[in-house]
Design a protein around this motif. Structure first.
Motif, mmCIF file in Angstrom:
data_model
loop_
_atom_site.group_PDB
_atom_site.id
_atom_site.type_symbol
_atom_site.label_atom_id
_atom_site.label_comp_id
_atom_site.label_asym_id
_atom_site.label_seq_id
_atom_site.Cartn_x
_atom_site.Cartn_y
_atom_site.Cartn_z
ATOM 1 N N LEU A 37 -6.324 3.008 -12.801
ATOM 2 C CA LEU A 37 -5.563 2.327 -11.748
ATOM 3 C C LEU A 37 -5.532 0.814 -11.970
ATOM 4 N N TRP A 38 -6.369 0.333 -12.789
ATOM 5 C CA TRP A 38 -6.491 -1.083 -13.117
ATOM 6 C C TRP A 38 -6.771 -1.877 -11.853
ATOM 7 N N ASP A 39 -5.906 -2.750 -11.455
ATOM 8 C CA ASP A 39 -6.200 -3.563 -10.258
ATOM 9 C C ASP A 39 -5.356 -3.138 -9.057
ATOM 10 N N SER A 40 -4.796 -1.975 -9.098
ATOM 11 C CA SER A 40 -3.972 -1.500 -7.982
ATOM 12 C C SER A 40 -4.652 -0.330 -7.301
ATOM 13 N N ALA A 41 -4.057 0.090 -6.214
ATOM 14 C CA ALA A 41 -4.580 1.241 -5.478
ATOM 15 C C ALA A 41 -3.415 2.124 -5.068
ATOM 16 N N MET A 42 -3.697 3.416 -4.943
ATOM 17 C CA MET A 42 -2.658 4.360 -4.549
ATOM 18 C C MET A 42 -2.393 4.245 -3.059
ATOM 19 N N LYS A 43 -1.102 4.252 -2.704
ATOM 20 C CA LYS A 43 -0.703 4.199 -1.303
ATOM 21 C C LYS A 43 -0.616 5.623 -0.774
ATOM 22 N N LEU A 44 -1.726 6.059 -0.186
ATOM 23 C CA LEU A 44 -1.769 7.431 0.298
ATOM 24 C C LEU A 44 -1.148 7.511 1.673
ATOM 25 N N PRO A 45 -0.415 8.581 1.954
ATOM 26 C CA PRO A 45 0.189 8.731 3.290
ATOM 27 C C PRO A 45 -0.872 8.990 4.346
ATOM 28 N N ILE A 46 -0.540 8.647 5.565
ATOM 29 C CA ILE A 46 -1.468 8.924 6.678
ATOM 30 C C ILE A 46 -1.542 10.428 6.856
ATOM 31 N N ASP A 47 -2.739 10.943 6.805
ATOM 32 C CA ASP A 47 -2.910 12.392 6.836
ATOM 33 C C ASP A 47 -4.227 12.703 7.528
ATOM 34 N N ARG A 48 -4.227 13.710 8.351
ATOM 35 C CA ARG A 48 -5.452 14.144 9.026
ATOM 36 C C ARG A 48 -5.976 15.371 8.288
ATOM 37 N N LEU A 49 -7.092 15.191 7.605
ATOM 38 C CA LEU A 49 -7.686 16.238 6.795
ATOM 39 C C LEU A 49 -8.807 16.916 7.554
ATOM 40 N N GLY A 50 -8.762 18.250 7.587
ATOM 41 C CA GLY A 50 -9.852 19.001 8.207
ATOM 42 C C GLY A 50 -10.980 19.217 7.210
ATOM 43 N N PRO A 51 -12.155 19.598 7.691
ATOM 44 C CA PRO A 51 -13.301 19.831 6.805
ATOM 45 C C PRO A 51 -12.975 20.914 5.773
ATOM 46 N N GLY A 52 -13.165 20.589 4.498
ATOM 47 C CA GLY A 52 -12.955 21.558 3.428
ATOM 48 C C GLY A 52 -11.499 21.784 3.058
ATOM 49 N N GLU A 53 -10.558 21.102 3.685
ATOM 50 C CA GLU A 53 -9.141 21.296 3.380
ATOM 51 C C GLU A 53 -8.703 20.399 2.219
ATOM 52 N N THR A 54 -7.806 20.958 1.400
ATOM 53 C CA THR A 54 -7.227 20.199 0.295
ATOM 54 C C THR A 54 -5.725 20.105 0.534
ATOM 55 N N HIS A 55 -5.238 18.884 0.597
ATOM 56 C CA HIS A 55 -3.807 18.652 0.808
ATOM 57 C C HIS A 55 -3.179 18.120 -0.477
ATOM 58 N N GLN A 56 -1.958 18.535 -0.707
ATOM 59 C CA GLN A 56 -1.197 18.054 -1.856
ATOM 60 C C GLN A 56 0.142 17.517 -1.377
ATOM 61 N N HIS A 57 0.489 16.350 -1.886
ATOM 62 C CA HIS A 57 1.787 15.773 -1.553
ATOM 63 C C HIS A 57 2.130 14.714 -2.584
ATOM 64 N N GLU A 58 3.427 14.342 -2.589
ATOM 65 C CA GLU A 58 3.868 13.299 -3.497
ATOM 66 C C GLU A 58 3.656 11.941 -2.873
ATOM 67 N N ALA A 59 3.353 10.967 -3.729
ATOM 68 C CA ALA A 59 3.114 9.598 -3.260
ATOM 69 C C ALA A 59 3.575 8.643 -4.358
#
Length: 466
Positions: free
Chosen positions: A99-121
């Protein structure tokens, strides 16, 4: 190939159907391949995500630490297209070197315990990335802290793989299309072969080589064959009835014509020469028409029946010459029979005798002293020539018109040019008139197709005489 060809239409329709099917199949395969690559990519991200989850921890100072990083070397290569990022709700952030000196802009998402979400960003350099993320709860200073772990990979990998797959697939589909088009051509050709056989069968019926279409045909065209054969039988029956009526009519006129000739003879004996001459002229014309109808009826029947047996020409010409030599006109000329002994033609002997007899008789009537019969093997044709006065070149077209006679300058009645033409037409022959090298007229008869052949003389032929 004709644009109205059934074969062309079937092949064109088959090729269009093949193209549509290949296009649909190609698009479906490309979509299926993209989904397969996407699923594989998601599975790889899930593996990396589990590796990160196993290595995340909190140090004594309450900071997030990663005990061991994923083994994929692309995480250490800047902007490699494979990234990971770990952050918590207190603002701490860990990220891969890629990532060098940048960071990924992740969408606002409410994750439950143990859940894995996939989406484009959006990733570094405005790359479109597929993100897989999970949330875990860690204890820091006795307080629960939610930690968000994300792994992402550039979707250009999917597009590149799909494009390469589409190129390879297009080449394979083109080759498959060519094979299927050739198979369609062969299939249509084989499927239409019975129609070709039917066409040849109809041609054989017209040429007199056969009476019916063959019955050994596929079931789909068998009804058509039966109908055509029934039509042929009905037509032959009608022709036979017409021949019978024409023959009855012609024979019925024979007796009145004979009586008319006798009356003319009695009038001539009484001195009524002019009236007798007029009656004889009328009777002669009617007799010619009767003879013509009888000949046409007989020739029609032969043309529709079995093929005519081949006839040896030279013996027949010799027999005609021998007969004509005993007549007044034939006795004063010298006949030359130059036809090869092994020459045969595909005409009935009686019909050929009528044609040659009429032409040789007219040549003898108009000759000064010589009549020659020859065969041209190059064309091929038979020719009868005389050394008489001949016919003016500008009169040849009028003489050959239907209904004209070669013996217009003589007084005897014969078959006439019309009967000669009828007989020749029935067998596919033609009559040509031209000036002879002897000085008179040359009458040549020739088949429209090569019907002359050389073979051994038949036992049935008569010896030549001159």
């Amino acid at each position: 190939m004709n644009q109205h060809s059934l074969k062309l239409r079937l092949v064109a329709g088959g090729i269009v159907a093949i193209l549509i099917a290949l296009a649909v199949a190609g698009g479906a395969l490309v979509v299926a391949f993209e989904r397969h690559v996407s699923r594989t990519l998601a599975q790889d991200l899930d593996i990396h995500l589990k590796q990160l989850l196993a290595g995340i921890d909190v140090d004594p100072q309450g900071k997030l630490v990663l005990m061991h990083t994923p083994v994929d070397p692309r995480f250490a290569e800047p902007l490699s297209g494979l990234y990971w990022q770990v952050d918590d709700d207190r603002g701490q952030l860990l990220r891969s070197r890629s990532l060098w000196d940048s960071a990924m802009k992740l969408p606002i998402d409410r994750l439950g315990p143990g859940e894995t979400h996939q989406h484009e960003a959006t990733g570094p350099g405005e790359q479109r990335v597929l993100v897989a993320e999970r949330a875990v709860t860690l204890a820091m200073d006795g307080k629960p802290v939610i930690v968000r772990i994300a792994v992402a990979e550039d979707l250009a990998r999917v597009s590149t793989a799909s494009l390469a797959f589409a190129k390879d697939l297009a080449l394979a589909l083109v080759l498959l299309g060519c094979v299927l088009a050739a198979a369609t051509w062969i299939q249509v050709s084989v499927g239409l072969r019975p129609l070709v056989a039917l066409r040849r069968g109809v041609a054989d019926i017209r040429a007199g080589r056969s009476r019916h279409l063959p019955s050994s045909v596929p079931a789909e065209v068998h009804p058509l064959v039966e109908e055509v054969n029934a039509l042929v039988d009905a037509q032959e029956g009608e022709i036979e009835r017409s021949r019978g009526r024409a023959a009855d009519l012609a024979h019925g006129l024979k007796t009145p014509l004979a009586a008319l000739a006798a009356d003319a003879s009695r009038l001539r004996e009484r001195g009524e020469h002019e009236i007798a001459r007029d009656i004889e002229a009328v009777g002669e014309g009617m007799a010619r028409h009767v003879d013509r109808e009888l000949a046409r009826a007989r020739v029609r029947g032969r043309a529709r029946g079995a093929p005519a047996a081949s006839t040896s020409v030279s013996p027949l010409v010799g027999s005609i010459i021998a007969t004509l030599s005993r007549t007044p006109d034939g006795g004063r000329v010298r006949f030359e029979n130059l036809v090869a002994d092994d020459l045969r033609v595909r005409l009935d002997r009686t019909d050929l005798a009528e044609v040659l007899g009429n032409l040789i008789e007219n040549a003898a009537r108009h000759a000064a002293g010589r009549v020659r019969v020859t065969a041209d093997h190059d064309r091929p044709s038979l020719a009868i020539e005389d050394d008489g006065e001949g016919i003016e070149p500008n009169q040849l077209a009028r003489v050959i018109e239907r209904g004209a006679r070669l013996d217009e300058r003589g007084g005897a009645a014969g078959l006439g040019l019309a009967i000669v033409q009828d007989v020749l037409d029935a067998y596919g022959w033609k009559l040509e008139l031209s000036m002879s090298e002897l000085g008179g007229l040359k009458a040549a008869i020739a088949p429209r197709f090569a019907l002359l052949s050389h073979c051994s003389p038949s036992k049935e032929t008569m010896p030549s005489s001159a």
